[in-house]
Design a protein around this motif. Structure first.
Motif, PDB file in Angstrom:
ATOM      1  N   VAL A 197      42.288  53.190  29.228  1.00  0.00           N
ATOM      2  CA  VAL A 197      41.693  51.929  29.838  1.00  0.00           C
ATOM      3  C   VAL A 197      40.636  51.221  28.983  1.00  0.00           C
ATOM      4  CG1 VAL A 197      40.074  51.550  31.875  1.00  0.00           C
ATOM      5  CG2 VAL A 197      42.065  52.780  31.947  1.00  0.00           C
ATOM      6  N   ALA A 198      39.870  51.983  28.100  1.00  0.00           N
ATOM      7  CA  ALA A 198      39.024  51.254  27.457  1.00  0.00           C
ATOM      8  C   ALA A 198      39.414  50.600  26.180  1.00  0.00           C
ATOM      9  CB  ALA A 198      38.122  52.473  26.599  1.00  0.00           C
ATOM     10  N   ALA A 199      40.764  51.244  25.720  1.00  0.00           N
ATOM     11  CA  ALA A 199      41.397  50.174  24.666  1.00  0.00           C
ATOM     12  C   ALA A 199      42.028  48.952  25.239  1.00  0.00           C
ATOM     13  CB  ALA A 199      42.680  51.151  24.135  1.00  0.00           C
ATOM     14  N   ALA A 200      42.517  48.937  26.521  1.00  0.00           N
ATOM     15  CA  ALA A 200      42.809  47.824  27.370  1.00  0.00           C
ATOM     16  C   ALA A 200      41.800  46.948  27.352  1.00  0.00           C
ATOM     17  CB  ALA A 200      43.604  48.179  28.722  1.00  0.00           C
ATOM     18  N   LEU A 201      40.465  47.234  27.802  1.00  0.00           N
ATOM     19  CA  LEU A 201      39.627  46.322  27.968  1.00  0.00           C
ATOM     20  C   LEU A 201      39.188  45.773  26.496  1.00  0.00           C
ATOM     21  CD1 LEU A 201      37.003  48.722  30.307  1.00  0.00           C
ATOM     22  CD2 LEU A 201      37.941  46.215  30.557  1.00  0.00           C
ATOM     23  N   HIS A 202      39.091  46.525  25.545  1.00  0.00           N
ATOM     24  CA  HIS A 202      39.166  46.063  24.108  1.00  0.00           C
ATOM     25  C   HIS A 202      39.845  44.973  23.687  1.00  0.00           C
ATOM     26  CE1 HIS A 202      37.905  46.654  19.816  1.00  0.00           C
ATOM     27  NE2 HIS A 202      39.257  46.268  19.709  1.00  0.00           N
ATOM     28  N   GLU A 203      41.341  45.250  24.097  1.00  0.00           N
ATOM     29  CA  GLU A 203      42.152  44.219  23.804  1.00  0.00           C
ATOM     30  C   GLU A 203      41.954  43.093  24.688  1.00  0.00           C
ATOM     31  OE1 GLU A 203      43.741  44.132  20.907  1.00  0.00           O
ATOM     32  OE2 GLU A 203      43.323  46.062  20.484  1.00  0.00           O
ATOM     33  N   GLY A 204      41.698  43.318  25.903  1.00  0.00           N
ATOM     34  CA  GLY A 204      41.226  42.097  27.015  1.00  0.00           C
ATOM     35  C   GLY A 204      40.260  41.272  26.233  1.00  0.00           C
ATOM     36  N   GLY A 205      39.253  42.017  25.534  1.00  0.00           N
ATOM     37  CA  GLY A 205      37.894  41.120  25.064  1.00  0.00           C
ATOM     38  C   GLY A 205      38.380  40.094  23.909  1.00  0.00           C
ATOM     39  N   HIS A 206      39.485  40.562  22.977  1.00  0.00           N
ATOM     40  CA  HIS A 206      39.998  39.950  22.164  1.00  0.00           C
ATOM     41  C   HIS A 206      40.652  38.543  22.907  1.00  0.00           C
ATOM     42  CE1 HIS A 206      38.969  42.062  18.928  1.00  0.00           C
ATOM     43  NE2 HIS A 206      39.588  43.157  19.314  1.00  0.00           N
ATOM     44  N   LEU A 207      41.615  38.858  23.826  1.00  0.00           N
ATOM     45  CA  LEU A 207      42.558  38.065  24.541  1.00  0.00           C
ATOM     46  C   LEU A 207      41.564  36.779  25.149  1.00  0.00           C
ATOM     47  CD1 LEU A 207      45.304  40.228  26.236  1.00  0.00           C
ATOM     48  CD2 LEU A 207      45.590  38.241  24.467  1.00  0.00           C
ATOM     49  N   ALA A 208      40.532  37.362  25.717  1.00  0.00           N
ATOM     50  CA  ALA A 208      39.605  36.345  26.391  1.00  0.00           C
ATOM     51  C   ALA A 208      39.157  35.395  25.581  1.00  0.00           C
ATOM     52  CB  ALA A 208      38.533  37.191  27.431  1.00  0.00           C
ATOM     53  N   VAL A 209      38.657  35.792  24.348  1.00  0.00           N
ATOM     54  CA  VAL A 209      38.101  35.003  23.464  1.00  0.00           C
ATOM     55  C   VAL A 209      38.992  34.026  22.712  1.00  0.00           C
ATOM     56  CG1 VAL A 209      36.663  34.732  21.334  1.00  0.00           C
ATOM     57  CG2 VAL A 209      35.966  36.189  23.281  1.00  0.00           C
ATOM     58  N   LEU A 210      40.087  34.751  22.526  1.00  0.00           N
ATOM     59  CA  LEU A 210      41.290  34.047  21.974  1.00  0.00           C
ATOM     60  C   LEU A 210      41.636  32.615  23.072  1.00  0.00           C
ATOM     61  CD1 LEU A 210      43.845  36.356  20.472  1.00  0.00           C
ATOM     62  CD2 LEU A 210      42.666  34.553  19.315  1.00  0.00           C
ATOM     63  N   LEU A 211      41.677  32.997  24.205  1.00  0.00           N
ATOM     64  CA  LEU A 211      41.939  31.829  25.248  1.00  0.00           C
ATOM     65  C   LEU A 211      41.065  30.742  25.196  1.00  0.00           C
ATOM     66  CD1 LEU A 211      43.716  34.141  27.817  1.00  0.00           C
ATOM     67  CD2 LEU A 211      44.934  32.518  26.197  1.00  0.00           C
ATOM     68  N   ALA A 212      39.646  31.419  25.308  1.00  0.00           N
ATOM     69  CA  ALA A 212      38.507  30.353  25.206  1.00  0.00           C
ATOM     70  C   ALA A 212      38.511  29.524  24.069  1.00  0.00           C
ATOM     71  CB  ALA A 212      37.398  31.159  25.344  1.00  0.00           C
ATOM     72  N   VAL A 213      38.848  29.838  22.844  1.00  0.00           N
ATOM     73  CA  VAL A 213      38.943  28.900  21.605  1.00  0.00           C
ATOM     74  C   VAL A 213      40.084  28.278  21.431  1.00  0.00           C
ATOM     75  CG1 VAL A 213      37.192  30.366  20.325  1.00  0.00           C
ATOM     76  CG2 VAL A 213      39.664  30.678  20.008  1.00  0.00           C
ATOM     77  N   ARG A 214      40.891  28.104  22.416  1.00  0.00           N
ATOM     78  CA  ARG A 214      42.377  27.500  22.650  1.00  0.00           C
ATOM     79  C   ARG A 214      43.380  28.029  21.728  1.00  0.00           C
ATOM     80  NH1 ARG A 214      38.415  24.365  24.779  1.00  0.00           N
ATOM     81  NH2 ARG A 214      39.115  23.326  26.566  1.00  0.00           N
ATOM     82  N   CYS A 215      43.484  29.212  21.405  1.00  0.00           N
ATOM     83  CA  CYS A 215      44.390  29.925  20.398  1.00  0.00           C
ATOM     84  C   CYS A 215      45.133  30.987  21.254  1.00  0.00           C
ATOM     85  CB  CYS A 215      43.443  30.554  19.303  1.00  0.00           C
ATOM     86  SG  CYS A 215      44.517  31.046  17.836  1.00  0.00           S
ATOM     87  N   PRO A 216      46.059  30.599  22.052  1.00  0.00           N
ATOM     88  CA  PRO A 216      46.592  31.645  23.026  1.00  0.00           C
ATOM     89  C   PRO A 216      47.600  32.580  22.004  1.00  0.00           C
ATOM     90  CG  PRO A 216      47.543  29.383  23.420  1.00  0.00           C
ATOM     91  CD  PRO A 216      46.370  29.300  22.410  1.00  0.00           C
ATOM     92  N   PRO A 217      47.839  33.743  22.320  1.00  0.00           N
ATOM     93  CA  PRO A 217      48.513  34.757  21.499  1.00  0.00           C
ATOM     94  C   PRO A 217      50.058  34.310  21.739  1.00  0.00           C
ATOM     95  CG  PRO A 217      47.918  35.734  23.674  1.00  0.00           C
ATOM     96  CD  PRO A 217      47.223  34.430  23.673  1.00  0.00           C
ATOM     97  N   LYS A 218      50.783  34.554  20.729  1.00  0.00           N
ATOM     98  CA  LYS A 218      52.250  34.510  20.617  1.00  0.00           C
ATOM     99  C   LYS A 218      53.071  35.471  21.322  1.00  0.00           C
ATOM    100  CE  LYS A 218      55.856  33.601  17.151  1.00  0.00           C
ATOM    101  NZ  LYS A 218      55.967  33.333  15.810  1.00  0.00           N
ATOM    102  N   ALA A 219      52.500  36.774  20.976  1.00  0.00           N
ATOM    103  CA  ALA A 219      52.972  37.979  21.656  1.00  0.00           C
ATOM    104  C   ALA A 219      52.019  38.961  21.573  1.00  0.00           C
ATOM    105  CB  ALA A 219      54.344  38.523  20.894  1.00  0.00           C
ATOM    106  N   ILE A 220      52.173  40.207  22.468  1.00  0.00           N
ATOM    107  CA  ILE A 220      51.252  41.180  22.595  1.00  0.00           C
ATOM    108  C   ILE A 220      52.363  42.423  22.481  1.00  0.00           C
ATOM    109  CG2 ILE A 220      49.514  42.768  23.670  1.00  0.00           C
ATOM    110  CD1 ILE A 220      48.653  39.985  25.193  1.00  0.00           C
TER     111      ILE A 220
END
Length: 187
Positions: free
Chosen positions: A21-44
């Motif tokens: 769960v902590a690892a998922a939160l960690h990756e969620g933090g990265h994803l949230a900021v990627l989306l905030a700077v308009r750089c959506p991920p290609k894949a996870i």
């Protein structure tokens, strides 16, 4: 999925689920900021060593890149803060967030802290100089970590986890340097 099942089967102290769960939160933090700077991920992708976020492009600017890099550890440390405020600061979930967040903040090149350090140094230095400086800082961080891991192994006779982490990070650093130097085509 096999690695996940393996960790769950070998979990004798109940840390696997809080760690996941902590690892998922960690990756969620990265994803949230990627989306905030308009750089959506290609894949996870889920790999044996964690999740890998494949980007479509890079955030514009070194400060945005540093923000993306630091978002994962910050998510873990903010969750730890929430645990402390809720009085659950000594629980396994709090410990998992502390370990994942603080480890990823180390100024070691494959980790978030090393990548953020590189981005911040690039604000003032040429990229090649920043890369060399981060490599030196990474080695200066990993050598004492490996020595501490070795001493822990000698003292405990069975706890090799810190030594394994230090050696694994050193291997990642060396493999990355070989790819950049054109000495190896590992991917």
């Amino acid at each position: 999925m096999a690695v996940l099942a393996f960790f769950l089967l070998l979990d004798t102290n109940g840390m696997a689920i809080p760690g996941i769960v902590a690892a998922a939160l960690h990756e969620g933090g990265h994803l949230a900021v990627l989306l905030a700077v308009r750089c959506p991920p290609k894949a996870i992708r889920l790999t044996p060593f964690g999740a890998e976020i494949v980007r479509q492009g890079e955030p514009r600017g070194y400060l945005r890149e540093a923000a993306v890099d630091l978002a994962g550890p910050c998510a873990n440390l903010m969750t730890l803060g929430g645990c402390l405020l809720a009085g659950a600061g000594t629980g396994k979930f709090a410990a998992a967030n502390l370990l994942i967040g603080s480890m990823n903040l180390m100024p070691v090149d494959p980790l978030d802290g090393g990548q953020a350090l590189h981005a911040i140094l690039c604000l003032r230095l040429q990229e090649e100089t920043a890369e060399r400086l981060v490599t030196v800082i990474s080695i200066c961080t990993l050598l004492p970590l490996a020595v501490a891991g070795f001493l822990l192994l000698l003292r405990s006779r069975y706890n090799f986890s810190l030594l394994l982490v230090g050696c694994y990070l050193m291997l990642l650093l060396l493999l990355k340097k070989h790819r950049f130097c054109g000495l190896s085509n590992l991917r």
